[in-house]
Design a protein around this motif. Structure first.
Motif, PDB file in Angstrom:
ATOM      1  N   LEU A  26       0.854  -1.187   0.000  1.00 48.08           N
ATOM      2  CA  LEU A  26       0.000   0.000   0.000  1.00 48.08           C
ATOM      3  C   LEU A  26       0.891   1.239   0.000  1.00 48.08           C
ATOM      4  O   LEU A  26       1.855   1.318   0.763  1.00 48.08           O
ATOM      5  N   GLU A  27       0.568   2.193  -0.837  1.00 44.82           N
ATOM      6  CA  GLU A  27       1.321   3.446  -0.862  1.00 44.82           C
ATOM      7  C   GLU A  27       0.939   4.346   0.307  1.00 44.82           C
ATOM      8  O   GLU A  27       1.736   5.140   0.768  1.00 44.82           O
ATOM      9  N   ARG A  28      -0.313   4.223   0.762  1.00 50.02           N
ATOM     10  CA  ARG A  28      -0.784   4.968   1.927  1.00 50.02           C
ATOM     11  C   ARG A  28      -1.618   4.035   2.789  1.00 50.02           C
ATOM     12  O   ARG A  28      -2.341   3.195   2.270  1.00 50.02           O
ATOM     13  N   GLY A  29      -1.539   4.204   4.091  1.00 51.60           N
ATOM     14  CA  GLY A  29      -2.327   3.382   4.995  1.00 51.60           C
ATOM     15  C   GLY A  29      -1.634   2.071   5.325  1.00 51.60           C
ATOM     16  O   GLY A  29      -0.501   1.822   4.923  1.00 51.60           O
ATOM     17  N   ARG A  30      -2.319   1.252   6.070  1.00 50.84           N
ATOM     18  CA  ARG A  30      -1.801  -0.038   6.528  1.00 50.84           C
ATOM     19  C   ARG A  30      -2.876  -1.108   6.367  1.00 50.84           C
ATOM     20  O   ARG A  30      -4.061  -0.814   6.415  1.00 50.84           O
ATOM     21  N   PHE A  31      -2.419  -2.342   6.205  1.00 52.69           N
ATOM     22  CA  PHE A  31      -3.342  -3.472   6.178  1.00 52.69           C
ATOM     23  C   PHE A  31      -3.801  -3.744   7.608  1.00 52.69           C
ATOM     24  O   PHE A  31      -2.984  -3.806   8.526  1.00 52.69           O
ATOM     25  N   ILE A  32      -5.107  -3.907   7.795  1.00 47.59           N
ATOM     26  CA  ILE A  32      -5.660  -4.192   9.119  1.00 47.59           C
ATOM     27  C   ILE A  32      -5.389  -5.654   9.448  1.00 47.59           C
ATOM     28  O   ILE A  32      -5.702  -6.545   8.652  1.00 47.59           O
ATOM     29  N   TRP A  33      -4.835  -5.893  10.631  1.00 46.78           N
ATOM     30  CA  TRP A  33      -4.399  -7.232  11.015  1.00 46.78           C
ATOM     31  C   TRP A  33      -4.869  -7.558  12.418  1.00 46.78           C
ATOM     32  O   TRP A  33      -4.992  -6.674  13.252  1.00 46.78           O
ATOM     33  N   PRO A  34      -5.132  -8.838  12.699  1.00 42.97           N
ATOM     34  CA  PRO A  34      -5.540  -9.221  14.060  1.00 42.97           C
ATOM     35  C   PRO A  34      -4.454  -8.880  15.085  1.00 42.97           C
ATOM     36  O   PRO A  34      -3.269  -8.885  14.761  1.00 42.97           O
ATOM     37  N   GLN A  35      -4.856  -8.601  16.309  1.00 43.40           N
ATOM     38  CA  GLN A  35      -3.912  -8.253  17.365  1.00 43.40           C
ATOM     39  C   GLN A  35      -3.193  -9.467  17.951  1.00 43.40           C
ATOM     40  O   GLN A  35      -2.218  -9.314  18.659  1.00 43.40           O
ATOM     41  N   ALA A  36      -3.685 -10.664  17.675  1.00 42.86           N
ATOM     42  CA  ALA A  36      -3.081 -11.874  18.238  1.00 42.86           C
ATOM     43  C   ALA A  36      -1.627 -12.008  17.775  1.00 42.86           C
ATOM     44  O   ALA A  36      -1.325 -11.766  16.604  1.00 42.86           O
ATOM     45  N   PRO A  37      -0.716 -12.395  18.678  1.00 42.03           N
ATOM     46  CA  PRO A  37       0.694 -12.526  18.301  1.00 42.03           C
ATOM     47  C   PRO A  37       0.990 -13.766  17.463  1.00 42.03           C
ATOM     48  O   PRO A  37       2.008 -13.838  16.805  1.00 42.03           O
ATOM     49  N   ASN A  38       0.100 -14.767  17.500  1.00 42.59           N
ATOM     50  CA  ASN A  38       0.309 -15.969  16.682  1.00 42.59           C
ATOM     51  C   ASN A  38      -1.027 -16.641  16.424  1.00 42.59           C
ATOM     52  O   ASN A  38      -2.056 -16.217  16.935  1.00 42.59           O
ATOM     53  N   GLY A  39      -1.006 -17.693  15.600  1.00 37.83           N
ATOM     54  CA  GLY A  39      -2.226 -18.394  15.235  1.00 37.83           C
ATOM     55  C   GLY A  39      -2.757 -17.931  13.891  1.00 37.83           C
ATOM     56  O   GLY A  39      -2.045 -17.299  13.108  1.00 37.83           O
ATOM     57  N   THR A  40      -4.022 -18.260  13.630  1.00 40.22           N
ATOM     58  CA  THR A  40      -4.640 -17.897  12.354  1.00 40.22           C
ATOM     59  C   THR A  40      -6.012 -17.291  12.577  1.00 40.22           C
ATOM     60  O   THR A  40      -6.637 -17.493  13.616  1.00 40.22           O
TER      61      THR A  40
END
Length: 115
Positions: free
Chosen positions: A71-85
């Motif tokens: 992405l040129e601007r912004g961020r991909f939204i990602w789960p807060q969990a440190p591991n897993g799926t």
């Protein structure tokens, strides 16, 4: 986006992934860390530390596909969990790839108004 076959699951790998990994490194991460099969036909999505790059690994039946997006601007939204799926729908994956918050659809950046 390419159409995925019916029954294809989409898995986000929670946490941070080294974006230097290619086909073999990501396939190994799917097997060892996520404890899933990279050649199952399911889609596996990985995000880098800064959150502006992701990679998608997908077995099409005759070979692995590795797709990358920055992405040129912004961020991909990602789960807060440190591991897993986390499992996504195809619609949520489409939103994720567009930089839209798939949990509550809204862009992660605001377009500038033209004068």
């Amino acid at each position: 986006m390419m159409a995925l076959p019916a029954g294809t699951r989409i898995w986000l790998a929670a946490g941070v992934t080294d974006m230097r990994c290619g086909f073999n490194g990501l396939a190994a991460k799917v097997q060892q860390t996520l404890e899933l099969q990279p050649f199952s036909g399911h889609v596996f999505v990985f995000r880098g530390r800064r959150g502006d790059i992701l990679k998608v690994l997908w077995w099409t039946g005759d070979g692995l596909c590795l797709l990358a997006k920055r992405l040129e601007r912004g961020r991909f939204i990602w789960p807060q969990a440190p591991n897993g799926t986390v499992s996504l729908t195809q619609a949520q994956l489409s939103m994720l790839l567009e930089g839209i918050d798939w949990r509550q659809p809204a862009r992660t950046w605001q377009p500038q108004m033209a004068l």
